[in-house]
Design an enzyme around this catalytic site. Sequence first.
Site, PDB file in Angstrom:
ATOM      1  N   LYS A 158       0.833  -1.209   0.000  1.00  0.00           N
ATOM      2  CA  LYS A 158       0.000   0.000   0.000  1.00  0.00           C
ATOM      3  C   LYS A 158       0.866   1.257   0.000  1.00  0.00           C
ATOM      4  CE  LYS A 158      -1.854   2.616   3.205  1.00  0.00           C
ATOM      5  NZ  LYS A 158      -1.819   3.940   2.560  1.00  0.00           N
TER       6      LYS A 158
ATOM      7  N   GLU B 155      10.700   0.801   9.819  1.00  0.00           N
ATOM      8  CA  GLU B 155      11.661   1.893   9.627  1.00  0.00           C
ATOM      9  C   GLU B 155      10.904   3.172   9.924  1.00  0.00           C
ATOM     10  OE1 GLU B 155      13.337   4.901   8.285  1.00  0.00           O
ATOM     11  OE2 GLU B 155      13.287   4.039   6.263  1.00  0.00           O
TER      12      GLU B 155
ATOM     13  N   CYS C  77      13.568  10.573   6.194  1.00  0.00           N
ATOM     14  CA  CYS C  77      13.535  10.115   7.596  1.00  0.00           C
ATOM     15  C   CYS C  77      14.911  10.235   8.232  1.00  0.00           C
ATOM     16  CB  CYS C  77      12.973   8.718   7.717  1.00  0.00           C
ATOM     17  SG  CYS C  77      13.379   7.687   6.339  1.00  0.00           S
TER      18      CYS C  77
ATOM     19  N   GLU D  96      10.701  15.098  15.371  1.00  0.00           N
ATOM     20  CA  GLU D  96      10.906  15.070  13.929  1.00  0.00           C
ATOM     21  C   GLU D  96       9.943  16.062  13.270  1.00  0.00           C
ATOM     22  OE1 GLU D  96       9.717  11.463  11.799  1.00  0.00           O
ATOM     23  OE2 GLU D  96      11.548  11.651  10.614  1.00  0.00           O
TER      24      GLU D  96
HETATM   25  P1  ADP Z   1       3.954   9.896   7.574  1.00  0.00           P
HETATM   26  O1  ADP Z   1       4.072  10.757   8.767  1.00  0.00           O
HETATM   27  O2  ADP Z   1       5.229   9.577   6.875  1.00  0.00           O
HETATM   28  O3  ADP Z   1       2.781  10.201   6.690  1.00  0.00           O
HETATM   29  P2  ADP Z   1       2.435   7.683   8.508  1.00  0.00           P
HETATM   30  O4  ADP Z   1       2.993   6.727   9.487  1.00  0.00           O
HETATM   31  O5  ADP Z   1       1.264   8.508   8.874  1.00  0.00           O
HETATM   32  O6  ADP Z   1       3.693   8.496   8.130  1.00  0.00           O
HETATM   33  O7  ADP Z   1       2.085   6.949   7.144  1.00  0.00           O
HETATM   34  C1  ADP Z   1       2.886   5.974   6.550  1.00  0.00           C
HETATM   35  C2  ADP Z   1       2.011   4.939   5.906  1.00  0.00           C
HETATM   36  O8  ADP Z   1       1.266   4.271   6.921  1.00  0.00           O
HETATM   37  C3  ADP Z   1       0.975   5.498   4.936  1.00  0.00           C
HETATM   38  O9  ADP Z   1       0.875   4.624   3.839  1.00  0.00           O
HETATM   39  C4  ADP Z   1      -0.308   5.505   5.775  1.00  0.00           C
HETATM   40  O10 ADP Z   1      -1.474   5.436   5.001  1.00  0.00           O
HETATM   41  C5  ADP Z   1      -0.130   4.253   6.599  1.00  0.00           C
HETATM   42  N1  ADP Z   1      -0.883   4.220   7.856  1.00  0.00           N
HETATM   43  C6  ADP Z   1      -1.383   5.260   8.571  1.00  0.00           C
HETATM   44  N2  ADP Z   1      -2.029   4.805   9.682  1.00  0.00           N
HETATM   45  C7  ADP Z   1      -1.915   3.445   9.672  1.00  0.00           C
HETATM   46  C8  ADP Z   1      -2.348   2.395  10.564  1.00  0.00           C
HETATM   47  N3  ADP Z   1      -3.012   2.651  11.688  1.00  0.00           N
HETATM   48  N4  ADP Z   1      -2.030   1.124  10.243  1.00  0.00           N
HETATM   49  C9  ADP Z   1      -1.338   0.842   9.115  1.00  0.00           C
HETATM   50  N5  ADP Z   1      -0.922   1.776   8.247  1.00  0.00           N
HETATM   51  C10 ADP Z   1      -1.193   3.073   8.509  1.00  0.00           C
END
Ligand code: ADP
Length: 479
Positions: free
Chosen positions: A184, A258, A292, A389
């Site tokens: 995804k 990561e 990151c 961050e």
């Molecule tokens: P960033 O701050 O880099 O956007 P996120 O951790 O919010 O980081 O998002 C990274 C990925 O994780 C995206 O693809 C997002 O849709 C997905 N994501 C966000 N919430 C969840 C969750 N609860 N479980 C699994 N994936 C998630």
Amino acid sequence: MKGWDYSPALESTSHVEIKKRYELYINGEWVKPASKKYFKTINPANEEVLAEVAHANEKDVDKAVKAARKAYDEVWSKISPAERAKYIFRIARLMQERSREFAVVESLDAGKTIRESRDVDVPLACNHFFYHAGWADKLEFAFPNRKIESIGVAGQIIPWNFPLLMAAWKIAPALATGNTVVLKPAETTPLTALKLAEIIHDSGLPPGVVNIVTGYGDTGAAIVNHKDVDKIAFTGSTGVGKIIQKAIAGTNKKATLELGGKSANIIMDDAPIDQAVEGVINGIFFNQGHVCCAGSRLFIQEGVVDTVIEKLKHRMKSLIVGNPLDKNTDIGAINSKEQLDIINGYLKIGEKEGAEMYQSPCDLPSSGYYCPPTLVMNLAQSSRLVQEEIFGPVLAIQTFRTIDEVIQKANNTPYGLAAGVWTDKGSRIFNLTTKLRAGVIWANTYNKFDPTSPFGGYKESGFGREGGLHGLEGYLKMN
Ligand code: ADP
């Protein structure tokens, strides 16, 4: 001094086809989402809609996992490793052939400069496929005297800062080691992963070996919580990393995470200053600070503080912020309105705390999401700008006298992803690299990546490694 005035040098978009609507790529076909929902992905440089993309729900994810399981059981775990390698090589070559198109789409969807997407993201993504294709039939030599087995179905969730590159980091080792995939991409940057699905399709990879499902956090959560997923590979925020760890606790799922970083770039008084300044600029302003492992904290030894800050400001004046598709642009658009609000929120905190700030006096485009490169100085160690961050072009500067002091300060963070050391002395490099608690430490350079080097964090920056031999381990059962 202001930078040179350059005439615009826009990369052409005429060779790029972006469909109005993208469906889910499941079992080798483009299928409509059971959710019947779509979301818009926009160009952060001008806020225009690029395409509509399917929003997968639990049913859609279940379909993708079932396809991946069937492909694993019936095809991918059975064919010879050399055959696997052929497909991966083919994907690498097809990506190389369409690299201009990938670079443009990445810049349109993510806001990153064309120089970076063309020279960094896309070539590195190709190299990850080439590198891992080479391993597919040599795993027994990679891990001699060990019995190795693939894991099964890998659920992979990636962020928006390096959309195509992260997809390559995830998919290439999974395929090389004989696993199948449900991936995804992030909701703000789905397009290059969908283009990758086109290439995967053209490569003739057996249906179901790679499935690409688009959506928001709920789609990611559906992958994490699916009973038939054997491994989660996640790159993203520490917050979501913790949610994932809780969700899979007590299950049989393997995981590599990561996560975030607040990496230290350290300039010693004997460093080659001009080179160090260029490295610091590259370390934090590269990709708008959406890295990151960005060198977001700068530590300068007291004897060279004034020189370094003066040179940094001088260099910042010549940085061009603007249209990501212009080949002269150094700093493109912030990935989304939400992210720009987060960055501006931190700058307000800095103001309130009485930090000294310097922003380069550049013109910003009138629409789109932009943030000028920013230095923040005179901060307490406890300041949120030093501890958290920001994920933007904001550099927190601190000073130090002794090596012990800088080691203590640099390690005083919940994170431990990367660090940079600038010095003329090899012994200082070895001393610091052994004492800094970070997964990657660069010496007299910064943000250098290579598929052969493992990458990953200490502490709240996550666990597991990606790239190199170590990266293969995350996709194998070993006895
Ligand atoms: P960033 O701050 O880099 O956007 P996120 O951790 O919010 O980081 O998002 C990274 C990925 O994780 C995206 O693809 C997002 O849709 C997905 N994501 C966000 N919430 C969840 C969750 N609860 N479980 C699994 N994936 C998630």
